[in-house]
Design a protein around this motif. Sequence first.
Motif, PDB file in Angstrom:
ATOM      1  N   ARG A   1       0.840  -1.185   0.000  1.00  0.00           N
ATOM      2  CA  ARG A   1       0.000   0.000   0.000  1.00  0.00           C
ATOM      3  C   ARG A   1       0.878   1.238   0.000  1.00  0.00           C
ATOM      4  O   ARG A   1       2.023   1.210   0.422  1.00  0.00           O
ATOM      5  CB  ARG A   1      -0.879   0.016   1.246  1.00  0.00           C
ATOM      6  CG  ARG A   1      -1.917  -1.077   1.209  1.00  0.00           C
ATOM      7  CD  ARG A   1      -2.781  -1.057   2.426  1.00  0.00           C
ATOM      8  NE  ARG A   1      -3.264   0.281   2.672  1.00  0.00           N
ATOM      9  CZ  ARG A   1      -3.560   0.743   3.884  1.00  0.00           C
ATOM     10  NH1 ARG A   1      -3.424  -0.013   4.923  1.00  0.00           N
ATOM     11  NH2 ARG A   1      -3.999   1.975   4.038  1.00  0.00           N
ATOM     12  N   ARG A   2       0.299   2.330  -0.476  1.00  0.00           N
ATOM     13  CA  ARG A   2       1.032   3.593  -0.423  1.00  0.00           C
ATOM     14  C   ARG A   2       1.233   3.995   1.018  1.00  0.00           C
ATOM     15  O   ARG A   2       0.346   3.821   1.849  1.00  0.00           O
ATOM     16  CB  ARG A   2       0.235   4.691  -1.128  1.00  0.00           C
ATOM     17  CG  ARG A   2       0.270   4.586  -2.605  1.00  0.00           C
ATOM     18  CD  ARG A   2      -0.409   5.792  -3.194  1.00  0.00           C
ATOM     19  NE  ARG A   2      -0.129   5.846  -4.599  1.00  0.00           N
ATOM     20  CZ  ARG A   2      -0.385   6.877  -5.342  1.00  0.00           C
ATOM     21  NH1 ARG A   2      -0.939   7.945  -4.827  1.00  0.00           N
ATOM     22  NH2 ARG A   2      -0.098   6.867  -6.611  1.00  0.00           N
ATOM     23  N   ARG A   3       2.387   4.550   1.276  1.00  0.00           N
ATOM     24  CA  ARG A   3       2.647   5.040   2.619  1.00  0.00           C
ATOM     25  C   ARG A   3       2.014   6.401   2.780  1.00  0.00           C
ATOM     26  O   ARG A   3       1.961   7.192   1.847  1.00  0.00           O
ATOM     27  CB  ARG A   3       4.155   5.164   2.866  1.00  0.00           C
ATOM     28  CG  ARG A   3       4.836   3.834   2.964  1.00  0.00           C
ATOM     29  CD  ARG A   3       6.289   4.035   3.233  1.00  0.00           C
ATOM     30  NE  ARG A   3       6.924   4.445   1.983  1.00  0.00           N
ATOM     31  CZ  ARG A   3       8.207   4.702   1.848  1.00  0.00           C
ATOM     32  NH1 ARG A   3       8.989   4.623   2.878  1.00  0.00           N
ATOM     33  NH2 ARG A   3       8.706   5.050   0.688  1.00  0.00           N
ATOM     34  N   SER A   4       1.567   6.666   3.963  1.00  0.00           N
ATOM     35  CA  SER A   4       1.088   8.021   4.247  1.00  0.00           C
ATOM     36  C   SER A   4       2.053   8.627   5.254  1.00  0.00           C
ATOM     37  O   SER A   4       2.472   7.970   6.208  1.00  0.00           O
ATOM     38  CB  SER A   4      -0.338   7.999   4.797  1.00  0.00           C
ATOM     39  OG  SER A   4      -0.386   7.282   6.007  1.00  0.00           O
ATOM     40  N   TRP A   5       2.438   9.839   5.000  1.00  0.00           N
ATOM     41  CA  TRP A   5       3.428  10.522   5.819  1.00  0.00           C
ATOM     42  C   TRP A   5       2.722  11.574   6.669  1.00  0.00           C
ATOM     43  O   TRP A   5       1.922  12.353   6.159  1.00  0.00           O
ATOM     44  CB  TRP A   5       4.471  11.201   4.932  1.00  0.00           C
ATOM     45  CG  TRP A   5       5.252  10.235   4.099  1.00  0.00           C
ATOM     46  CD1 TRP A   5       4.939   9.761   2.866  1.00  0.00           C
ATOM     47  CD2 TRP A   5       6.485   9.612   4.454  1.00  0.00           C
ATOM     48  NE1 TRP A   5       5.894   8.886   2.426  1.00  0.00           N
ATOM     49  CE2 TRP A   5       6.858   8.783   3.381  1.00  0.00           C
ATOM     50  CE3 TRP A   5       7.299   9.682   5.571  1.00  0.00           C
ATOM     51  CZ2 TRP A   5       8.015   8.027   3.393  1.00  0.00           C
ATOM     52  CZ3 TRP A   5       8.458   8.930   5.581  1.00  0.00           C
ATOM     53  CH2 TRP A   5       8.808   8.119   4.503  1.00  0.00           C
ATOM     54  N   SER A   6       3.055  11.621   7.941  1.00  0.00           N
ATOM     55  CA  SER A   6       2.498  12.661   8.806  1.00  0.00           C
ATOM     56  C   SER A   6       3.177  13.990   8.466  1.00  0.00           C
ATOM     57  O   SER A   6       4.264  14.012   7.877  1.00  0.00           O
ATOM     58  CB  SER A   6       2.738  12.311  10.275  1.00  0.00           C
ATOM     59  OG  SER A   6       4.118  12.418  10.588  1.00  0.00           O
ATOM     60  N   ASP A   7       2.543  15.090   8.848  1.00  0.00           N
ATOM     61  CA  ASP A   7       3.153  16.399   8.599  1.00  0.00           C
ATOM     62  C   ASP A   7       4.500  16.508   9.294  1.00  0.00           C
ATOM     63  O   ASP A   7       5.439  17.095   8.757  1.00  0.00           O
ATOM     64  CB  ASP A   7       2.226  17.527   9.059  1.00  0.00           C
ATOM     65  CG  ASP A   7       1.129  17.820   8.042  1.00  0.00           C
ATOM     66  OD1 ASP A   7       1.208  17.312   6.908  1.00  0.00           O
ATOM     67  OD2 ASP A   7       0.202  18.578   8.384  1.00  0.00           O
ATOM     68  N   ASP A   8       4.610  15.938  10.503  1.00  0.00           N
ATOM     69  CA  ASP A   8       5.888  15.993  11.221  1.00  0.00           C
ATOM     70  C   ASP A   8       6.985  15.255  10.457  1.00  0.00           C
ATOM     71  O   ASP A   8       8.117  15.723  10.372  1.00  0.00           O
ATOM     72  CB  ASP A   8       5.748  15.415  12.633  1.00  0.00           C
ATOM     73  CG  ASP A   8       5.012  16.350  13.574  1.00  0.00           C
ATOM     74  OD1 ASP A   8       4.963  17.569  13.287  1.00  0.00           O
ATOM     75  OD2 ASP A   8       4.497  15.873  14.598  1.00  0.00           O
ATOM     76  N   ASP A   9       6.644  14.085   9.889  1.00  0.00           N
ATOM     77  CA  ASP A   9       7.623  13.339   9.097  1.00  0.00           C
ATOM     78  C   ASP A   9       8.021  14.124   7.852  1.00  0.00           C
ATOM     79  O   ASP A   9       9.197  14.200   7.504  1.00  0.00           O
ATOM     80  CB  ASP A   9       7.074  11.974   8.682  1.00  0.00           C
ATOM     81  CG  ASP A   9       6.993  10.998   9.846  1.00  0.00           C
ATOM     82  OD1 ASP A   9       7.738  11.174  10.830  1.00  0.00           O
ATOM     83  OD2 ASP A   9       6.177  10.061   9.765  1.00  0.00           O
ATOM     84  N   LYS A  10       7.032  14.699   7.163  1.00  0.00           N
ATOM     85  CA  LYS A  10       7.315  15.490   5.964  1.00  0.00           C
ATOM     86  C   LYS A  10       8.223  16.666   6.311  1.00  0.00           C
ATOM     87  O   LYS A  10       9.200  16.943   5.595  1.00  0.00           O
ATOM     88  CB  LYS A  10       6.026  16.011   5.344  1.00  0.00           C
ATOM     89  CG  LYS A  10       5.160  14.946   4.720  1.00  0.00           C
ATOM     90  CD  LYS A  10       3.873  15.573   4.189  1.00  0.00           C
ATOM     91  CE  LYS A  10       2.898  14.566   3.671  1.00  0.00           C
ATOM     92  NZ  LYS A  10       1.655  15.186   3.192  1.00  0.00           N
ATOM     93  N   LEU A  11       7.905  17.367   7.396  1.00  0.00           N
ATOM     94  CA  LEU A  11       8.720  18.522   7.799  1.00  0.00           C
ATOM     95  C   LEU A  11      10.148  18.094   8.112  1.00  0.00           C
ATOM     96  O   LEU A  11      11.107  18.754   7.708  1.00  0.00           O
ATOM     97  CB  LEU A  11       8.107  19.212   9.021  1.00  0.00           C
ATOM     98  CG  LEU A  11       6.890  20.076   8.731  1.00  0.00           C
ATOM     99  CD1 LEU A  11       6.209  20.477  10.031  1.00  0.00           C
ATOM    100  CD2 LEU A  11       7.296  21.308   7.952  1.00  0.00           C
ATOM    101  N   ARG A  12      10.292  16.987   8.837  1.00  0.00           N
ATOM    102  CA  ARG A  12      11.625  16.499   9.199  1.00  0.00           C
ATOM    103  C   ARG A  12      12.430  16.178   7.944  1.00  0.00           C
ATOM    104  O   ARG A  12      13.601  16.552   7.820  1.00  0.00           O
ATOM    105  CB  ARG A  12      11.478  15.269  10.094  1.00  0.00           C
ATOM    106  CG  ARG A  12      12.797  14.684  10.558  1.00  0.00           C
ATOM    107  CD  ARG A  12      12.577  13.479  11.469  1.00  0.00           C
ATOM    108  NE  ARG A  12      11.630  12.506  10.960  1.00  0.00           N
ATOM    109  CZ  ARG A  12      11.905  11.594  10.021  1.00  0.00           C
ATOM    110  NH1 ARG A  12      13.110  11.542   9.487  1.00  0.00           N
ATOM    111  NH2 ARG A  12      10.989  10.740   9.613  1.00  0.00           N
TER     112      ARG A  12
END
Length: 133
Positions: free
Chosen positions: A20-31
């Motif tokens: 499945r596609r991964r979903s990234w949290s905003d915190d992960d994206k920002l990091r």
Amino acid sequence: MSDFVTRPQIEVLSAADGERRRSWSDDDKLRIVEESFIGHRQAAATARRHGICRSLLTTWRRQYRDGELGASRAVSFAPVTVTKAPTQQTKSVDPCPPTDCQVEVVLPNGRRIIVPVGVELEALARILSVVDG
């Protein structure tokens, strides 16, 4: 000899069968985005390290610059690199640098601005908001 021909098998996978596609949290994206701004030309290497394609990281970086990514999290510090010019050979740091000294500020969007050491903070903040916007 046989007329039997072996053909490669083709298997069709549905989204439920495969990864499945991964979903990234905003915190992960920002990091990940902030990590990509450290150093020179680190976007592709950062994308590889985190197993994402470079175009996705480019999209996240644009969203970050436009204030669309993690708007609730304010950036208060940025990475700083202090370098010494190769011709300088000072043995101690002068607490009062000469008035002709300058500081180069590199913004996350890649733009650079050079200002005198004694620039007023309010003036610098106004300049940076215009150049970064």
